[in-house]
Structures are given as structure tokens and as C-alpha cells.
Design an enzyme around this catalytic site. Structure first.
Site, PDB file in Angstrom:
ATOM      1  CG  ASP A  43      12.547  69.633  87.772  1.00 21.48           C
ATOM      2  OD1 ASP A  43      11.997  69.718  86.655  1.00 21.48           O
ATOM      3  OD2 ASP A  43      12.333  68.691  88.564  1.00 21.48           O
TER       4      ASP A  43
ATOM      5  CD  GLU B 142       9.542  64.891  84.582  1.00 27.44           C
ATOM      6  OE1 GLU B 142       8.979  63.886  84.139  1.00 27.44           O
ATOM      7  OE2 GLU B 142      10.743  64.884  84.936  1.00 27.44           O
TER       8      GLU B 142
HETATM    9  N1  BES Z   1      12.178  63.083  80.323  1.00 27.24           N
HETATM   10  C1  BES Z   1      12.089  62.008  81.244  1.00 27.24           C
HETATM   11  C2  BES Z   1      11.232  60.866  80.751  1.00 27.24           C
HETATM   12  C3  BES Z   1      11.661  60.219  79.459  1.00 27.24           C
HETATM   13  C4  BES Z   1      12.996  60.093  79.120  1.00 27.24           C
HETATM   14  C5  BES Z   1      10.724  59.736  78.604  1.00 27.24           C
HETATM   15  C6  BES Z   1      13.377  59.498  77.924  1.00 27.24           C
HETATM   16  C7  BES Z   1      11.090  59.130  77.434  1.00 27.24           C
HETATM   17  C8  BES Z   1      12.426  59.026  77.085  1.00 27.24           C
HETATM   18  C9  BES Z   1      11.534  62.542  82.569  1.00 27.24           C
HETATM   19  O1  BES Z   1      12.204  63.711  82.969  1.00 27.24           O
HETATM   20  C10 BES Z   1      11.803  61.533  83.639  1.00 27.24           C
HETATM   21  O2  BES Z   1      12.942  61.330  83.966  1.00 27.24           O
HETATM   22  N2  BES Z   1      10.759  60.922  84.205  1.00 27.24           N
HETATM   23  C11 BES Z   1      10.928  60.046  85.316  1.00 27.24           C
HETATM   24  C12 BES Z   1       9.668  59.921  86.094  1.00 27.24           C
HETATM   25  C13 BES Z   1       9.403  61.053  87.049  1.00 27.24           C
HETATM   26  C14 BES Z   1       8.114  60.804  87.797  1.00 27.24           C
HETATM   27  C15 BES Z   1      10.538  61.260  88.012  1.00 27.24           C
HETATM   28  C16 BES Z   1      11.319  58.667  84.854  1.00 27.24           C
HETATM   29  O3  BES Z   1      10.932  58.232  83.763  1.00 27.24           O
HETATM   30  O4  BES Z   1      12.023  58.006  85.615  1.00 27.24           O
HETATM   31 MN    MN Z   2      12.369  65.038  81.423  1.00 27.96          MN
HETATM   32 MN    MN Z   3      14.148  63.088  83.864  1.00 30.36          MN
END
Ligand code: BES
Ligand code: MN
Ligand code: MN
Length: 458
Positions: free
Chosen positions: A84, A154
Site C-alpha cells: 500500500d 502499513e
Molecule cells: N517506510 C516508512 C518508514 C520509514 C521511512 C522508516 C524512512 C525509515 C526511513 C513507513 O512506510 C512509514 O511511513 N511509517 C509511518 C508510520 C506508520 C504507522 C504510518 C511513519 O513513519 O510515519
Molecule cells: Mn514504508
Molecule cells: Mn510510509
């Protein structure tokens, strides 16, 4: 394993098809596309040689599972990724439509980069694993067992993944989880992510009068929720840019001076950081470097704020309500539950009686840190060293992947965060992209991880 030009073209073509499907999990309008994406990757996984490929239903979007068990006495790697993507908004800031992938060069990607929502986060990175697996199957070099668990929620908090892991604990049994959903420092500075921040996310609703009022007739005499919310938010940081919520830092893990010195040895160029963002000065918690502020320190940020009239021209109105969405990034030993409670208490204590205040918690998650003295870290380090010709630097990241803490809790395994994006790839922003160098380098590195991991485990 060097990729032939022909193979590269094929892989890229398939990624382009995948990026064309708008799998935005947050917006119900795209629900069918999210499901189509699950079907697309299930088909590709099967074609690559996976057995028992299944599109497994949850209460939300399905999880794509597949596996190749070559010998049950060998170790098993569970590959996790997400298909997603974030909403493309604000769409008008894209230089080309978000779901019509195009190739362009950028200063950091002179070999070209593919521009599309999800190119880096995480379709491009997830797809590297399917292609790396395909290559290992073709060349008969898969050295251990592999399982795939690719989810479609995610970006909206993985709410169904916890129960899924609980329910299918046995099916998902593995020795390590491998994830490519993070970044490297630069294309010539490989790094491995050794920590992720947790997340507490809240929505605040302030209510003043029972309806929007004429700002002339009532203005000055009745509380304006937008004015008050701005002031409250302003009070959440002090002059040192520390968060003022009592108890906020109470559980924060203390990091030794030695460890901090080690962290700050990682290459970081403040001038290019600023020029990339077109800012004249950085800003953050006093006493910490930029690298520390984005890894070992917690934060509080408004992600969006609205209320009153935001249309064209000037409408004179004293709004009845004001809203804000606020994220707090957490570091080890902080929990979203406690932080949200402290936040709510403090905001309610600060707010004047002329407004009512409601705090709604959204999805969140725990931070995680991975040790560097493990077989899985060593395998990732050796793989990257072999692929990049340089030993990777361990580095904690500021982002969050809440399910990593869950893998440890439910499946009782460590996670290797071997990502290949760049922080400047504009994930979650307009013009998201993923370097072709990075995509192909990932496909080359993953089989090396399998090789070293299987060797080290035997
Ligand atoms: N892939 C990201 C997280 C990420 C990006 C980790 C770059 C390290 C470096 C993940 O898809 C993401 O966006 N996570 C969200 C949290 C989620 C609960 C929506 C975030 O970090 O905002
Ligand atoms: Mn991600
Ligand atoms: Mn993300």
C-alpha cells in the site's frame, strides 16, 4: 550476481506496472485498486517460484503470503514489505501524475530514478525481494527457506497485522525478518538501520461557541478556538525546543556520550541538508545534533491544522471549531499509551474554560532497536559490503515501522532493516522517486544476504 541489461529492463517494466495501480490504503475510493495490487504481487510471487501463494483476508486489506521451503532443517527468512502507499496529495505539486511512472535523472540519481507514489515506499523496495528471489530460484542459489508476508495496511497503521501474526504464528515461524523499507545514507555510503522511532498520533478537536459566528459582531468577546489552539500548540515547546509536557522525557533511554560520539561520526553534510530543503537554518532540541534529533530524541509535530474559513477570498467568521493532527515520535522505553495520556492531561490543563477539548488517539506503535552483534546484522553487513564495496554504517532512523516491535513480541525474532532508499527520495511527499541504481543494487544485495545468513547460521 550482475544483472544483464535485458533483465534490468524486464524488472523495471514490471515495477512500472505495479506502480500504476493506485494502492492508497487510507482512501476507501481506492479499495479495489489496493486489492488488485495484492493480486498482481501474488501472481508475480508465484511466477518467481513461490509455493502456497495465498491472498489471505484480514478485517482490512489482505496479506499476500508465499514461501519456498527447500529443507526444513535450514533457517527461514521471513520477508516483510508493504504494497500500500500514501495518498498522493497535494496532487498539484507533482511534476508528473503520481500513478503514471516516469524516469528522470536527479543530482543524487544521475543513472535515473523512477517517479511515482510508492516508488521507494515501499513498492519498489518490496519488489526487489520478489525479483531477488526469482533470480535465486533461477540460478538454484536459494540457500535457505524463505517466506513472504506482504501487507496492504502499513501506511494506515497495520492494525490487522498483529492479530494475523498471532493467528498464523506457526505458518510464519522463522529465524529472522528481513525488511527493505528504510534508507541508506547515500549511494556511496551504505548503512543499515538499527533503530526506528515509535509513534503516538492524536487528533485534537477544540470547540468554542456552538456555531460559526460573525467575527465582527462577536469577535473579541467569545473564545476563538483557532486562536486558542495555536497558542496551546505554541506552548508545547519551550525556548530550547524541548517538549514541555510534564513527564514526556521521563522514560527516554539515556545514551552514553561514547555512543553519541560514535553516532555522530556518520557522514552528514549540514550545507547540503539545508540546500536540499531550501532552508536557511535548521531548528531542533538544544544540545543535540541533527542526527541525534532525528534518531534518539522524541519529537512533537503538527501534521495538519484547520478550522474556520479556508476557501478563496475573505469570509469574516469566528469559527466554532479548530482541529489539529499531531504526531509524537517516540524513542526506546516511551510508550504511545503513556505519552498520549500525558499529552491529553497537559493540553486539558492548559486550555481555558472557554473551549471544550477532545483528544482522539490514532494508530501508533513502539520504537525498536536492533543490536549489531548478531548473526543477522553481520549477514546484512557482509552483503552490503560485498555489493557496495564499502562496509555499511549502522544508523538509527527517525521513521517508524511499528510492526517491527511486534515481530519480536509475537514471532520472537529480530528484524534486519536493510533498506535502499535515500532520505531525499520524497516518500510521503509529491514527486516520490526511487533510484534505478538503488533498485538494482537492492536486487543484487538481497541474494548476498541470504548467502551470508545461511553460511553464518550453519
Ligand atoms: N517506510 C516508512 C518508514 C520509514 C521511512 C522508516 C524512512 C525509515 C526511513 C513507513 O512506510 C512509514 O511511513 N511509517 C509511518 C508510520 C506508520 C504507522 C504510518 C511513519 O513513519 O510515519
Ligand atoms: Mn514504508
Ligand atoms: Mn510510509
Amino acid at each position: 550476481m550482475k544483472l544483464s541489461e535485458e533483465r534490468k529492463d524486464q524488472f523495471l517494466g514490471e515495477l512500472i506496472e505495479l506502480l500504476k495501480i493506485p494502492s492508497v490504503s487510507a482512501d476507501p475510493e481506492y479499495a479495489e485498486d489496493v486489492r488488485n495490487t495484492a493480486s498482481y504481487i501474488a501472481e508475480k510471487l508465484e511466477q518467481a517460484g513461490a509455493d502456497n501463494v495465498e491472498i489471505m483476508e484480514t478485517n482490512g486489506f489482505p496479506i499476500v503470503f508465499g514461501e519456498k521451503i527447500i529443507d526444513s532443517s535450514l533457517p527461514t527468512v521471513l520477508v516483510y514489505g508493504h504494497y500500500d502507499v500514501q495518498p498522493p496529495d497535494p496532487i498539484e505539486l507533482w511534476n508528473s501524475p503520481p500513478f503514471e511512472p516516469v524516469l528522470k535523472n536527479t543530482p543524487l540519481h544521475p543513472e535515473g530514478a523512477i517517479f511515482a507514489r510508492g516508488a521507494c515506499d515501499d513498492k519498489g523496495q518490496m519488489y526487489m525481494h520478489i525479483k531477488a528471489f526469482e533470480l535465486m530460484m533461477e540460478n538454484n542459489t536459494l540457500p535457505c527457506n524463505v517466506k513472504f508476508m506482504l501487507e496492504g495496511e502499513e501506511e494506515v497503521g497495520s492494525e490487522n497485522l498483529g492479530p494475523f501474526c498471532e493467528k498464523y504464528k506457526d505458518k510464519l515461524a522463522c529465524d529472522v525478518v528481513l525488511v527493505s523499507d528504510t534508507s541508506i545514507i547515500a549511494n556511496d555510503v551504505p548503512s543499515i538501520t538499527t533503530g526506528l522511532r515509535g509513534l503516538a498520533y492524536v487528533e485534537v478537536e477544540l470547540t468554542g461557541p456552538n456555531r460559526d459566528l460573525h467575527s465582527g459582531v462577536y469577535g473579541g468577546a467569545v473564545a476563538n478556538p483557532v486562536n486558542i489552539l495555536s497558542k496551546l500548540i505554541g506552548q508545547l515547546h519551550n525556548d530550547k525546543n524541548e517538549i514541555t509536557i510534564p513527564g514526556f522525557y521521563e522514560d527516554v533511554e539515556l545514551i552514553s556520550i561514547e555512543e553519541r560520539e560514535e553516532m555522530n561520526k556518520a557522514p552528514f553534510n549540514l550545507e547540503s541538508y539545508k540546500s536540499d530543503l531550501e532552508i536557511d537554518e535548521i531548528r531542533g532540541e538544544e544540545g543535540y545534533t541533527t542526527l541525534e534529533r532525528t534518531s534518539i530524541r522524541p519529537t512533537l509535530d503538527v501534521n495538519g491544522m484547520w478550522g474556520g474559513y479556508i476557501g478563496e477570498g475573505a469570509k469574516t467568521v469566528l469559527p466554532s471549531k479548530a482541529f489539529a493532527k499531531i504526531s509524537m515520535r517516540l524513542v526506546p522505553n516511551q510508550t504511545p499509551e503513556k505519552i498520549i495520556e500525558l499529552f491529553e492531561q497537559y493540553l486539558k490543563q492548559l486550555a481555558p474554560e472557554s473551549v471544550k477539548i477532545e483528544v482522539k488517539p490514532h494508530h501508533g506503535g513502539l520504537p525498536s532497536v536492533t543490536p549489531t552483534d548478531t548473526v543477522e546484522y553481520l549477514a546484512a553487513s557482509k552483503a552490503m559490503e560485498e555489493a557496495f564495496g564499502k562496509k555499511p554504517i549502522p544508523q538509527r532512523s527517525g521513521g517508524s515501522i511499528p510492526i517491527v516491535a511486534l515481530f519480536e513480541e509475537v514471532l520472537n525474532v529480530k528484524t534486519v532493516l536493510m533498506g535502499f532508499g535515500l532520505d531525499s527520495d520524497a516518500i510521503h511527499s509529491p514527486n516520490e522517486h526511487f533510484g534505478l541504481f538503488n533498485f538494482f543494487k537492492g536486487i543484487e544485495t538481497i541474494p548476498m544476504f541470504f548467502k551470508h545468513y545461511a553460511q553464518l547460521k550453519s
